[in-house]
Every structure is written in structure tokens, then in C-alpha cells.
Design a protein around this motif. Structure first.
Motif, PDB file in Angstrom:
ATOM      1  N   ASP A 184      37.267  23.034   3.110  1.00 42.65           N
ATOM      2  CA  ASP A 184      38.507  23.805   3.202  1.00 42.65           C
ATOM      3  C   ASP A 184      39.311  23.400   4.432  1.00 42.65           C
ATOM      4  O   ASP A 184      40.474  23.015   4.320  1.00 42.65           O
ATOM      5  N   LYS A 213      37.243  21.102  -9.212  1.00 42.76           N
ATOM      6  CA  LYS A 213      38.344  20.224  -8.760  1.00 42.76           C
ATOM      7  C   LYS A 213      37.822  18.968  -8.086  1.00 42.76           C
ATOM      8  O   LYS A 213      38.439  17.903  -8.174  1.00 42.76           O
ATOM      9  N   ASN A 263      45.009  26.489  -0.875  1.00 43.68           N
ATOM     10  CA  ASN A 263      43.686  26.803  -0.326  1.00 43.68           C
ATOM     11  C   ASN A 263      43.746  28.151   0.387  1.00 43.68           C
ATOM     12  O   ASN A 263      44.476  28.305   1.380  1.00 43.68           O
ATOM     13  N   GLY A 264      42.984  29.098  -0.141  1.00 43.64           N
ATOM     14  CA  GLY A 264      43.022  30.459   0.381  1.00 43.64           C
ATOM     15  C   GLY A 264      42.377  30.585   1.757  1.00 43.64           C
ATOM     16  O   GLY A 264      42.844  31.349   2.605  1.00 43.64           O
ATOM     17  N   THR A 265      41.286  29.845   1.976  1.00 39.57           N
ATOM     18  CA  THR A 265      40.562  29.964   3.246  1.00 39.57           C
ATOM     19  C   THR A 265      41.466  29.570   4.413  1.00 39.57           C
ATOM     20  O   THR A 265      41.570  30.293   5.408  1.00 39.57           O
ATOM     21  N   LYS A 305      42.957  19.452  -5.233  1.00 36.63           N
ATOM     22  CA  LYS A 305      43.879  20.222  -6.081  1.00 36.63           C
ATOM     23  C   LYS A 305      45.232  19.505  -6.162  1.00 36.63           C
ATOM     24  O   LYS A 305      45.863  19.476  -7.231  1.00 36.63           O
TER      25      LYS A 305
HETATM   26  N1  HSE Z   1      37.575  27.349  -1.111  1.00 34.30           N
HETATM   27  C1  HSE Z   1      38.690  27.501  -1.976  1.00 34.30           C
HETATM   28  C2  HSE Z   1      39.812  28.233  -1.244  1.00 34.30           C
HETATM   29  C3  HSE Z   1      38.244  28.252  -3.212  1.00 34.30           C
HETATM   30  O1  HSE Z   1      39.603  28.727  -0.140  1.00 34.30           O
HETATM   31  O2  HSE Z   1      40.911  28.308  -1.764  1.00 34.30           O
HETATM   32  C4  HSE Z   1      39.127  28.067  -4.392  1.00 34.30           C
HETATM   33  O3  HSE Z   1      39.159  26.764  -4.860  1.00 34.30           O
END
Ligand code: HSE
Ligand code: NAP
Length: 436
Positions: free
Chosen positions: A201, A110, A164-166, A210
Motif C-alpha cells: 500500500d 489485482k 488505495n484506501g490505506t 489498479k
Molecule cells: N489495501 C487496499 C487498500 C485494499 O488499502 O485500498 C483494497 O484493494
């Protein structure tokens, strides 16, 4: 009818990168090869895995295909070059070399797409090959293909989500435990969710990249990382989370891309937002991602799932590999870049949303009127106000109706220089309150 040539055909695949994602792509290619071959129309053969350190043990990857000659692999003329290195260089140079050598490219990168997607798309267009990148946004969740293809007949008005998952993991823990940001970050790092250097992040760069990709696809307009307004979560305190909780809200890092009312522009932004606890995004906890797309005819469509991790991301990569493989066999191509709308990407000051403003003020006659007048002077309409006294001071929590971001910012500037306002404790945008 299958020609003799097609019957003998195989699809060669090269992996640039054999880390978290690459190793899972290699594993799934090996373990599910027969099914993938049946779906793509020909056997898929992994002919090389390019890495930095060839001495590292890589479970499940045949050492004979591992190399540090990435340019050799990129220009080997493989049917499909999968780039899962990350970063701008050497990824960009390698992808361009692969395209020039006639390979179709699948990438999860990305950062590169948001920085210089136009160059990659133009090269793919000129060479007549595919450039697919489903894994670059929201990991396993099928999201880009629906935007590129399934919703191509509709008019998207808004894309809003957690990408963003983190940061979602950190904010969820802060909400559940009442803990401060730094405590939860350390836990996220210990569990392997956050990287040793979490800047991309927690400062919102990953989500902004994204958002740029999503906005570009949704609005048929070229959007780059630098066009995206970005704020991370490092300034979100345990007090902010508690205040949100008290009011029935939860704080989420949201990516928002919206069409302006005049339909000639859009604003793309990433920032912490207060979301009502009753909103579906409030229930997205931990490292999961979820994205709402609002389109004119379709209404709201929600996408939800694992936004990161080796295997979930490899699932998206392999979906692209199968799609691109089919095209290689049939001589077709998937959709290229669509930027025909050429909308103006406007500054965040043009965004229109609701706000939460928390002030410490002097508790004396006329102060509430002064504060209210300041909002009114800037055309910001107040939805409600809550006041708590504490000694000579009072806490004022103001919630607004929708207003222009620039007007709210000017209101805050004026409040900061107002005698009776001791401190602007917190300002946050509020999304999803009207059910959207
Ligand atoms: N570092 C990103 C997250 C990984 O935490 O979403 C996925 O792109
Ligand atoms: P990673 O674990 O760090 O793996 C990167 C791989 O690329 C490693 O094999 C590394 O080699 C190799 N590499 C990096 N730079 C190189 C160079 N200059 N020369 C040669 N080899 C190089 O990264 P990842 O998590 O798999 O991420 C890969 C891509 O997927 C990134 O674009 C990322 O944004 C994207 N992505 C990741 C996730 C996720 O959850 N991890 C989710 C969605 C998208 P060594 O093994 O020798 O170090």
C-alpha cells in the motif's frame, strides 16, 4: 421459454480463499441466496471453500465444505470459481486450472491481473468462459463494468483517482492532525486499515496494479504493472502536508492514466500529488476511494465509495457472480480483453502536468533570476513564486504551468548543482488545478 433442463439447473460456486473477502462472500451467498438466485436465474450453491488452515474457526461457513485441496476445488467443474486468495501463486495456476476445467472465474486479485492478466484472458477466451474482476479495483465501486460496457461507446482521455484506501487514510490523518507519516501509519495499523507489512500500500504497488487494470480497460491497450510509474507516500513529511495546506492544497496518492496529445500513447503513473482543496478529490477522506473518468462525449464522470473491506469487496464479487451466472445459463459470454488500440505505454518523462517546487536558496542579489532562468532554460514556465526570508537564506516556493515531467526533472537536477540553491526541499506534481 424455460426448458425443463433450465428449470432444474443450479449454479455451483467454489471459493478459493475464505479470509476477509471470501468469508463475506460466503455470508452474503447464504443470507441473500434467494434474491441472488432470482437475479441470476438459478439457485447458487456453494460447493467448496479452499483455505490454507482448515482448523481455523470460520463463522458462517459450513465446515463440511472447507478444504485445503484447492486444486481439487479449482478442477471440480463448478460453474463459477471465485478466487480470493491474493498473490501470484498459487492463484494463477489455480485460475488457469479452473478455466481449463470449463469454469468461469471471478477474481479480486489485482496483483495477478496487473502482472499476467494477458495469460488469464487468453485462457478464458480459448475456453469460452468468463473472467470477471470488478472487485480488483476500488472495492465496492462499480468501475470496471462501466469502463468495459457503459463507456465502450466513448473515447476516454483520462482516468484519475484515489484507488488505495490505506494511503488515503494515512494522508487524510496527516492533513487533519498535522502528524508525521510514521505516527499515522502506526494508528492505521492499530485500526486494521494498514497491514502489518504495509509495503504494497504505502509504496504504491497496490495502486499501481489498479492503475494498470484501469488503464488497460480505458484505453483498450495491454498495460502491466511494470509499465506504471510508481512512487509511494513514505517520503511525504508533515512539512510537505503543511506547505500544501498553506497554499490551499491537500496531498493525495493519485493514480493517473492519460492519453498523449498525439493519441498514439499513454502514460500511467501513481504518485503523491497536490490537489486543490476545492477539487472533489480533496474531500475524499479516510479509507474511501474515488475515480474520475474523462471521456470525449460524456465529459467527467466520478465514481465514489468504499474501496476496501470484506463486505464492500464481496458486493463487487457477487455482482460478478450474478453476471457470470446469467451467462452460464444463457450460453452467452461477457466481453473479453480488449487491447485492439495497442497504444504505446510511455515513460513518466512524457507526462505533462503542473509542479510545486520548494527550494532553500541563498538570499542575495541575482539568485531569483538564476532560479527563474534555470526553469526557462528547460522550457518550464513559472506560474508564481513565493519567497520567505530566513537569515542568510530564503525559502522559494515555485509553482509552474504545465510542463513535461522530463523537463521538470532536468530543471531540478540543474538546480541541485547550482551554488545558490542550498537544498531542494520538496517537489510534487499538482493535479486538478484547472478543474480537471
Ligand atoms: N489495501 C487496499 C487498500 C485494499 O488499502 O485500498 C483494497 O484493494
Ligand atoms: P486474506 O484475508 O488474507 O484471505 C486469504 C484467504 O486465502 C485465506 O482464507 C487463506 O487461508 C487463503 N489462502 C491464501 N493463500 C493460500 C494458499 N497458498 N493455499 C490455500 N489457501 C490460501 O485476503 P483478503 O483480504 O480476503 O484478500 C483476498 C483477495 O481480495 C486479494 O487478492 C486482495 O488483493 C483482494 N482484495 C481485498 C480487499 C480487502 O479489502 N481485503 C479489497 C479488494 C480486493 P487461511 O484463511 O487458512 O489463512
Amino acid at each position: 421459454m424455460t426448458t425443463p433442463d433450465q428449470a432444474n439447473r443450479e449454479l455451483t460456486v467454489v471459493l478459493l480463499g475464505g479470509g476477509t473477502v471470501g468469508s463475506q462472500v460466503a455470508r452474503l451467498l447464504r443470507e441473500t441466496g434467494n434474491d441472488l438466485a432470482a437475479r441470476a436465474g438459478a439457485p447458487l450453491r456453494l460447493t467448496g471453500v479452499g483455505v490454507r488452515d482448515t482448523g481455523k474457526p470460520r463463522e458462517g461457513i459450513d465446515p463440511s465444505v472447507v478444504t485445503d485441496d484447492l486444486m481439487g476445488l479449482a478442477t471440480s467443474g463448478a460453474d463459477i470459481v471465485v478466487e480470493v486468495l491474493g498473490g501470484i501463486e498459487p492463484a494463477r495456476t489455480l485460475i488457469l486450472a479452473a478455466i481449463a476445467a470449463g469454469s468461469s472465474v471471478v477474481t479480486a486479485n489485482k496483483a495477478l491481473l496487473a502482472e499476467d492478466g494477458a495469460t488469464l484472458h487468453a485462457a478464458a477466451e480459448a475456453a469460452g468462459v468468463d473472467l470477471y474482476y470488478e472487485a480488483s479495483v476500488a472495492g465496492a465501486i462499480p468501475l470496471l463494468r462501466p469502463l468495459r460496457e457503459s463507456l465502450a461507446g466513448d473515447k476516454v482521455r483520462r482516468v484519475l483517482g484515489i484507488v488505495n484506501g490505506t494511503t488515503n487514510f494515512i494522508l487524510s490523518k496527516m492533513d487533519e492532525q498535522g502528524a508525521d507519516y510514521s505516527e499515522v501509519l502506526a494508528e492505521a495499523q492499530a485500526l486494521g486499515y494498514a497491514e502489518a507489512d504495509p509495503t504494497a500500500d504505502v509504496e504504491g504497488y497496490d495502486a499501481a496494479a489498479k492503475a494498470a487494470i484501469l488503464a488497460g480497460l480505458a484505453f483498450h491497450t495491454r498495460v502491466r504493472l511494470e509499465d506504471v510509474h510508481r512512487e509511494g507516500i513514505t517520503g511525504v513529511s508533515a512539512q510537505d502536508v503543511a506547505a500544501a495546506r498553506d497554499m490551499g492544497f491537500v496531498i493525495k496518492l493519485l493514480a493517473v492514466a492519460e492519453l498523449a496529445d498525439d493519441e498514439k500513447g499513454l502514460v500511467v503513473r501513481v504518485h503523491p500529488s497536490m490537489v486543490p482543496r476545492t477539487h472533489p478529490l480533496a474531500g475524499v477522506r479516510g479509507a474511501f476511494n474515488a475515480v474520475f473518468v474523462e471521456a470525449e462525449a460524456a465529459g467527467q464522470v466520478m465514481f465514489y465509495g468504499r474501496g476496501a473491506g470484506g463486505a464492500p469487496t464481496a458486493s463487487a464479487v457477487l455482482g460478478d457472480v450474478v453476471a457470470v451466472g446469467r451467462h452460464r445459463l444463457s450460453g452467452a459470454r461477457g466481453p473479453g480483453e480488449s487491447t485492439y488500440a495497442g497504444l504505446e505505454v510511455r515513460p513518466v518523462g512524457d507526462a505533462v502536468t503542473r509542479y510545486y517546487v520548494n527550494l532553500d536558496v541563498a538570499d542575495r542579489p541575482g539568485v531569483l533570476a538564476t532560479v527563474a532562468q534555470t526553469f526557462a532554460d528547460h522550457g518550464v514556465s513559472i506560474q508564481n513564486v513565493r519567497q520567505d526570508g530566513h537569515g542568510d537564506d530564503a525559502g522559494l516556493v515555485v509553482r509552474t504551468h504545465t510542463a513535461r515531467d522530463a523537463d521538470l526533472a532536468a530543471t531540478i537536477d540543474r538546480l541541485r548543482s547550482t551554488d545558490a540553491v542550498r537544498r531542494v526541499v520538496g517537489v510534487m506534481r499538482v493535479e486538478g488545478e484547472d478543474g480537471s
